[in-house]
Design a protein around this motif. Structure first.
Motif, PDB file in Angstrom:
ATOM      1  N   CYS A  78       1.015  -1.146   0.059  1.00 59.13           N
ATOM      2  CA  CYS A  78       0.098   0.107  -0.164  1.00 59.13           C
ATOM      3  C   CYS A  78       0.994   1.295  -0.122  1.00 59.13           C
ATOM      4  O   CYS A  78       1.743   1.324   0.767  1.00 59.13           O
ATOM      5  CB  CYS A  78      -1.031   0.073   1.215  1.00 59.13           C
ATOM      6  SG  CYS A  78      -1.725   1.662   1.500  1.00 59.13           S
ATOM      7  N   CYS A 130       0.200   3.394   3.595  1.00 56.41           N
ATOM      8  CA  CYS A 130       0.337   2.525   5.028  1.00 56.41           C
ATOM      9  C   CYS A 130       1.820   1.798   4.852  1.00 56.41           C
ATOM     10  O   CYS A 130       2.469   1.390   5.837  1.00 56.41           O
ATOM     11  CB  CYS A 130      -0.729   1.744   5.669  1.00 56.41           C
ATOM     12  SG  CYS A 130      -1.115   0.299   4.659  1.00 56.41           S
ATOM     13  N   CYS A 162      -4.750   0.331   0.020  1.00 55.48           N
ATOM     14  CA  CYS A 162      -5.318  -0.797   0.684  1.00 55.48           C
ATOM     15  C   CYS A 162      -6.556  -0.297   1.275  1.00 55.48           C
ATOM     16  O   CYS A 162      -6.807   0.873   1.147  1.00 55.48           O
ATOM     17  CB  CYS A 162      -4.413  -1.415   2.038  1.00 55.48           C
ATOM     18  SG  CYS A 162      -4.690  -0.278   3.344  1.00 55.48           S
ATOM     19  N   ARG A 194      -8.210  -0.105   4.067  1.00 58.24           N
ATOM     20  CA  ARG A 194      -8.207   1.002   5.138  1.00 58.24           C
ATOM     21  C   ARG A 194      -7.674   2.205   4.866  1.00 58.24           C
ATOM     22  O   ARG A 194      -8.293   2.952   5.442  1.00 58.24           O
ATOM     23  CB  ARG A 194      -7.020   0.216   6.217  1.00 58.24           C
ATOM     24  CG  ARG A 194      -7.533  -1.147   6.614  1.00 58.24           C
ATOM     25  CD  ARG A 194      -6.429  -1.962   7.403  1.00 58.24           C
ATOM     26  NE  ARG A 194      -4.985  -1.778   7.062  1.00 58.24           N
ATOM     27  CZ  ARG A 194      -4.141  -1.302   7.430  1.00 58.24           C
ATOM     28  NH1 ARG A 194      -4.457  -0.508   8.609  1.00 58.24           N
ATOM     29  NH2 ARG A 194      -2.924  -1.029   6.767  1.00 58.24           N
ATOM     30  N   CYS A 195      -7.018   2.295   4.022  1.00 64.31           N
ATOM     31  CA  CYS A 195      -6.118   3.505   3.805  1.00 64.31           C
ATOM     32  C   CYS A 195      -7.265   4.363   2.949  1.00 64.31           C
ATOM     33  O   CYS A 195      -7.391   5.765   2.889  1.00 64.31           O
ATOM     34  CB  CYS A 195      -4.927   3.432   3.162  1.00 64.31           C
ATOM     35  SG  CYS A 195      -3.774   2.979   4.340  1.00 64.31           S
TER      36      CYS A 195
END
Ligand SMILES: [Zn+2]
Ligand SMILES: [Zn+2]
Ligand SMILES: [Zn+2]
Ligand SMILES: [Zn+2]
Ligand SMILES: [Zn+2]
Ligand SMILES: [Zn+2]
Ligand SMILES: [Zn+2]
Ligand SMILES: [Zn+2]
Length: 231
Positions: free
Chosen positions: A29, A32, A51, A53-54
């Protein structure tokens, strides 16, 4: 996950193209920096992936560790991150509450709320503040045994009363699902990600035993295995 948009605008991405949802790949990613298997938003032009989450941190984030909305800021500040204590200067996407001088790296915002590490049978919980009733004098990380600043975020297991740096807990590739197939390292057969390897076979590249994340060939008659780091 069925509701994920197939195309998405990633507000902090430099070229402002729509990003395509992809899956079934291993990628690093761009925000991160974790190697991740699973869904990603990818820009074909810039060849970067983010990703989930990011990607899903919205541009106005209300974060559990803070009572106000956080706003994105880019490039110009030299403040310290409230989560890890390191400089946020020149990371292109950090979040900030200006009145409180509360700043967070995007990488710190997206720390998973729970994480597993082989040093503990229980999952660790992300913790924002040291409890006031904790009178222990020194604060140490139970994984690396170095000192820990109690003002910074850490992972905690309440059953064992162990605490650890986020970096130490997350070093074991928490975002790769064992069993994911990896192709493209020159071996003629597809390779499978494995984390705990039975009988500790030797890596075909460096000759050391494979204990941590490795790529194993599961083709019958082939015993090829290498460390992820040796690929
Ligand atoms: Zn990420
Ligand atoms: Zn792009
Ligand atoms: Zn940080
Ligand atoms: Zn605030
Ligand atoms: Zn540590
Ligand atoms: Zn525990
Ligand atoms: Zn093979
Ligand atoms: Zn190796």
């Amino acid at each position: 996950c069925a509701e994920l948009p197939v195309k998405k605008h990633i507000w902090f991405h430099f070229c402002q193209r729509l990003h395509k949802l992809t899956s079934g790949r291993i990628f690093r990613c761009y925000v991160c920096n974790y190697v991740t298997s699973g869904f990603a938003y990818t820009c074909d032009e810039c060849v970067v992936s983010y990703c989930l989450r990011c990607s899903l941190v919205s541009d106005l984030a209300r974060y559990q560790g803070h009572e106000h909305l956080l706003h994105p800021f880019v490039f110009s500040y030299k403040e310290l991150c409230s989560a890890c204590g390191e400089s946020v200067g020149f990371t292109y996407a950090a979040m900030r509450c200006k009145p409180c001088n509360f700043n967070l790296h995007r990488t710190c915002i997206t720390l998973p709320l729970t994480a597993q590490h082989s040093s503990d049978v229980h999952p660790f919980k992300l913790t924002y503040h040291e409890d006031d009733d904790n009178y222990s004098e020194g604060h140490y990380c139970d994984i690396c045994e170095r000192e820990r600043n109690p003002k910074h975020w850490f992972y905690h297991c309440s059953a064992c009363n162990t605490s650890a740096h986020p970096k130490c807990v997350l070093q074991e590739y928490p975002f790769i699902k064992p069993g994911t197939i990896y192709t493209g390292n020159g071996h003629p057969h597809p390779l499978t990600f494995v984390k705990k390897v039975e009988f500790y076979p030797e890596c075909h590249r460096c000759g050391k035993h494979c204990l941590d994340l490795s790529l194993q060939c599961k083709t019958v008659g082939c015993s090829y295995i290498i460390h992820w780091e040796c690929r």
